[in-house]
Design a protein around this motif. Structure first.
Motif, PDB file in Angstrom:
ATOM      1  N   VAL A  71       0.542  -1.410  -0.025  1.00 40.79           N
ATOM      2  CA  VAL A  71       0.020   0.028   0.360  1.00 40.79           C
ATOM      3  C   VAL A  71       0.773   1.319  -0.184  1.00 40.79           C
ATOM      4  O   VAL A  71       0.152   1.847  -1.010  1.00 40.79           O
ATOM      5  N   ARG A  72       2.732   1.712   0.953  1.00 39.48           N
ATOM      6  CA  ARG A  72       2.470   2.368   0.836  1.00 39.48           C
ATOM      7  C   ARG A  72       3.098   2.590  -0.374  1.00 39.48           C
ATOM      8  O   ARG A  72       3.975   4.175  -0.461  1.00 39.48           O
ATOM      9  N   ASP A  73       2.996   2.173  -1.512  1.00 36.64           N
ATOM     10  CA  ASP A  73       4.268   2.339  -2.611  1.00 36.64           C
ATOM     11  C   ASP A  73       3.528   3.069  -3.591  1.00 36.64           C
ATOM     12  O   ASP A  73       3.960   4.004  -4.365  1.00 36.64           O
ATOM     13  N   PHE A  74       1.990   3.088  -3.672  1.00 44.33           N
ATOM     14  CA  PHE A  74       1.019   3.487  -4.337  1.00 44.33           C
ATOM     15  C   PHE A  74       0.876   5.107  -4.028  1.00 44.33           C
ATOM     16  O   PHE A  74       1.166   5.510  -3.083  1.00 44.33           O
ATOM     17  N   ASN A  75       0.857   5.552  -5.561  1.00 46.64           N
ATOM     18  CA  ASN A  75       0.803   7.337  -5.068  1.00 46.64           C
ATOM     19  C   ASN A  75      -1.059   7.532  -6.169  1.00 46.64           C
ATOM     20  O   ASN A  75      -0.325   7.605  -7.136  1.00 46.64           O
ATOM     21  N   PRO A  76      -1.963   7.703  -5.029  1.00 50.13           N
ATOM     22  CA  PRO A  76      -3.396   7.611  -5.829  1.00 50.13           C
ATOM     23  C   PRO A  76      -3.610   8.865  -6.894  1.00 50.13           C
ATOM     24  O   PRO A  76      -4.268   9.119  -7.043  1.00 50.13           O
ATOM     25  N   TYR A  77      -2.470   9.847  -6.279  1.00 52.29           N
ATOM     26  CA  TYR A  77      -3.045  11.082  -6.827  1.00 52.29           C
ATOM     27  C   TYR A  77      -2.152  11.540  -7.959  1.00 52.29           C
ATOM     28  O   TYR A  77      -1.820  11.117  -8.807  1.00 52.29           O
ATOM     29  N   LEU A  78      -3.245  12.580  -8.337  1.00 48.70           N
ATOM     30  CA  LEU A  78      -2.174  12.814 -10.097  1.00 48.70           C
ATOM     31  C   LEU A  78      -0.789  13.912  -9.679  1.00 48.70           C
ATOM     32  O   LEU A  78      -0.981  14.762  -8.929  1.00 48.70           O
ATOM     33  N   PRO A  79      -0.225  14.139 -10.455  1.00 50.47           N
ATOM     34  CA  PRO A  79       1.498  14.697 -10.349  1.00 50.47           C
ATOM     35  C   PRO A  79       1.233  16.166 -10.034  1.00 50.47           C
ATOM     36  O   PRO A  79       1.883  16.356  -9.047  1.00 50.47           O
ATOM     37  N   GLY A  80      -0.107  16.985  -9.652  1.00 50.10           N
ATOM     38  CA  GLY A  80       0.714  18.159  -9.240  1.00 50.10           C
ATOM     39  C   GLY A  80       0.202  18.105  -7.641  1.00 50.10           C
ATOM     40  O   GLY A  80       1.054  19.069  -6.975  1.00 50.10           O
ATOM     41  N   MET A  81      -0.025  16.926  -7.332  1.00 49.71           N
ATOM     42  CA  MET A  81      -0.253  16.863  -5.807  1.00 49.71           C
ATOM     43  C   MET A  81       1.396  16.928  -4.818  1.00 49.71           C
ATOM     44  O   MET A  81       1.591  17.309  -4.197  1.00 49.71           O
ATOM     45  N   ALA A  82       1.633  16.345  -5.878  1.00 50.89           N
ATOM     46  CA  ALA A  82       3.163  15.772  -5.776  1.00 50.89           C
ATOM     47  C   ALA A  82       3.865  17.967  -4.792  1.00 50.89           C
ATOM     48  O   ALA A  82       4.774  17.434  -3.934  1.00 50.89           O
ATOM     49  N   LEU A  83       3.492  18.927  -5.391  1.00 46.14           N
ATOM     50  CA  LEU A  83       3.972  19.928  -5.105  1.00 46.14           C
ATOM     51  C   LEU A  83       3.654  20.313  -3.890  1.00 46.14           C
ATOM     52  O   LEU A  83       5.557  21.128  -3.210  1.00 46.14           O
ATOM     53  N   PHE A  84       2.962  19.864  -2.959  1.00 43.49           N
ATOM     54  CA  PHE A  84       3.425  19.857  -1.110  1.00 43.49           C
ATOM     55  C   PHE A  84       3.826  19.107  -0.685  1.00 43.49           C
ATOM     56  O   PHE A  84       4.861  19.491   0.223  1.00 43.49           O
ATOM     57  N   GLY A  85       5.315  18.097  -1.461  1.00 39.55           N
ATOM     58  CA  GLY A  85       5.949  17.994  -1.222  1.00 39.55           C
ATOM     59  C   GLY A  85       7.475  18.051  -1.229  1.00 39.55           C
ATOM     60  O   GLY A  85       8.055  17.751  -0.510  1.00 39.55           O
TER      61      GLY A  85
END
Length: 361
Positions: A71-85
């Motif tokens: 489960v921790r390997d998955f990223n179900p969000y769209l690419p823009g969400m990575a900006l918050f990281g």
């Protein structure tokens, strides 16, 4: 405890929706839990997922692991969400670089901008006006932040608050008749998560009624354009990873079960009915088609009506999805309450401006 203290303060206030009980509610329901969870380093899994996505995006151009297994390997969000990281990527482990903090900042910034949009172009006295019950824009944001379905994801690091915040900003622009900026705000939300995409046809339908075909096309072009520019490069260049992370996993159709599970109708159908996954997908498609058809037959004529239609569609999708969380209730709850407050706030400001103009004459 926080809500109880807010109720006591409200009982002693001249108005039950005064700023003082709102501040108490925010401190008790949001600030104190957030500080406590930060000190003990407890957060929702999404925080680490988004922070890792930023690392992967800037290292390889792909925010998704190609072959996720657990489960921790998955990223179900769209690419823009990575900006918050990005702050975590730049400054490492710190309470001020955590994606959880920036989800909160994103939500509050979007809501503050929505209030500014609703009050722009007014004189100082009109901007300070509130709803018929005396609730100002700032106080309204405080009460919304203290609402349990909003405060909980803000404290534990949920990704949905900035998405719904941008959707509220798009609704504010729609109320003011600014189709271009409504599309930009909606496109930013659609670059973060799939849950914002159903809002595009709804707001386009509202703007078509209020501003005509040109306004509708302007909103559609801005929103779809931003979303596609953000999503398509990754989806095309890394199609396998994108499909496994963003399509199969959150829909509950992949080999790894999603952690987003609640005993709602879609989950029960999947567990109890033969070929339950296909049944739930068909029901979701039918409900989406029904809501879409309603936009053509009886398009919403105001942002409030549009938000109601959107809340209905999202509620059906949440209930019927085989992989969902009760925390997704933030979408229908905010969509059913905030646009009504925004409409009342705008009406109060207009009334205040009219009274001021009458006195000046």
């Amino acid at each position: 405890m926080g809500y109880g203290c807010a109720a006591l303060v409200a009982a002693r206030s001249s108005a039950p929706w005064a700023p003082a009980p709102a501040v108490v509610a925010v401190v008790g329901a949001l600030v104190v839990p957030l500080l406590y969870l930060t000190v003990i380093s407890k957060e929702q899994m999404e925080v680490g997922v988004v922070e890792r996505a930023a690392d992967l995006l800037f290292a390889s151009g792909n925010p998704y692991r190609p072959t996720p297994h657990v489960v921790r390997d998955f990223n179900p969000y769209l690419p823009g969400m990575a900006l918050f990281g990005i702050p975590h990527m730049l400054f490492g482990d710190s309470p001020f670089s955590s994606a959880r903090l920036w989800f909160l900042v994103g939500f509050l910034a979007a809501m503050a901008c929505a209030i500014r949009v609703l009050t722009s172009g007014r004189d100082g006295e009109a901007r300070r006006a509130g709803t018929p019950r005396g609730v100002t824009g700032r106080t309204g944001v405080l009460w919304l932040s203290a609402c349990p379905v909003v405060a909980l994801p803000l404290t534990i690091g949920g990704v949905d608050p900035p998405v719904i915040g941008l959707m509220c900003l798009a609704l504010a622009f729609t109320q003011r008749g600014d189709a271009g900026r409504a599309g930009l705000a909606l496109g930013a939300a659609a670059a973060l998560k799939w849950t914002a995409w159903p809002a595009i046809p709804v707001l386009v339908a509202v703007l078509a009624i209020r501003g005509g075909r040109r306004a509708a096309l302007k909103c559609a072009a801005a929103s779809v354009g931003i979303a596609l520019v953000t999503v398509l490069p990754v989806a095309v260049a890394h199609s396998g990873a994108f499909y496994r992370n963003v399509v199969l996993y959150p829909s509950g159709l992949g080999p790894t079960a999603s952690s987003a599970q609640s005993p709602l109708l879609g989950r029960l159908i999947t567990a109890l009915v033969p070929h339950g996954e296909a049944v739930t997908m068909a029901l979701i498609a039918l409900s989406a088609a029904g809501v879409g058809l309603s936009l053509l037959i009886r398009p919403p004529r105001s942002p409030v009506a549009g938000a109601d239609r959107l809340a209905l569609g999202l509620t059906l999708a949440i209930v019927l999805s085989p992989a969902t969380r009760i925390g997704y209730a933030i979408y229908p709850v905010v969509l059913l309450t905030w646009p009504r407050f925004a409409a009342a706030l705008s009406a109060g400001i207009e009334a205040s401006a009219s009274r001021r103009a009458g006195r000046s004459e």
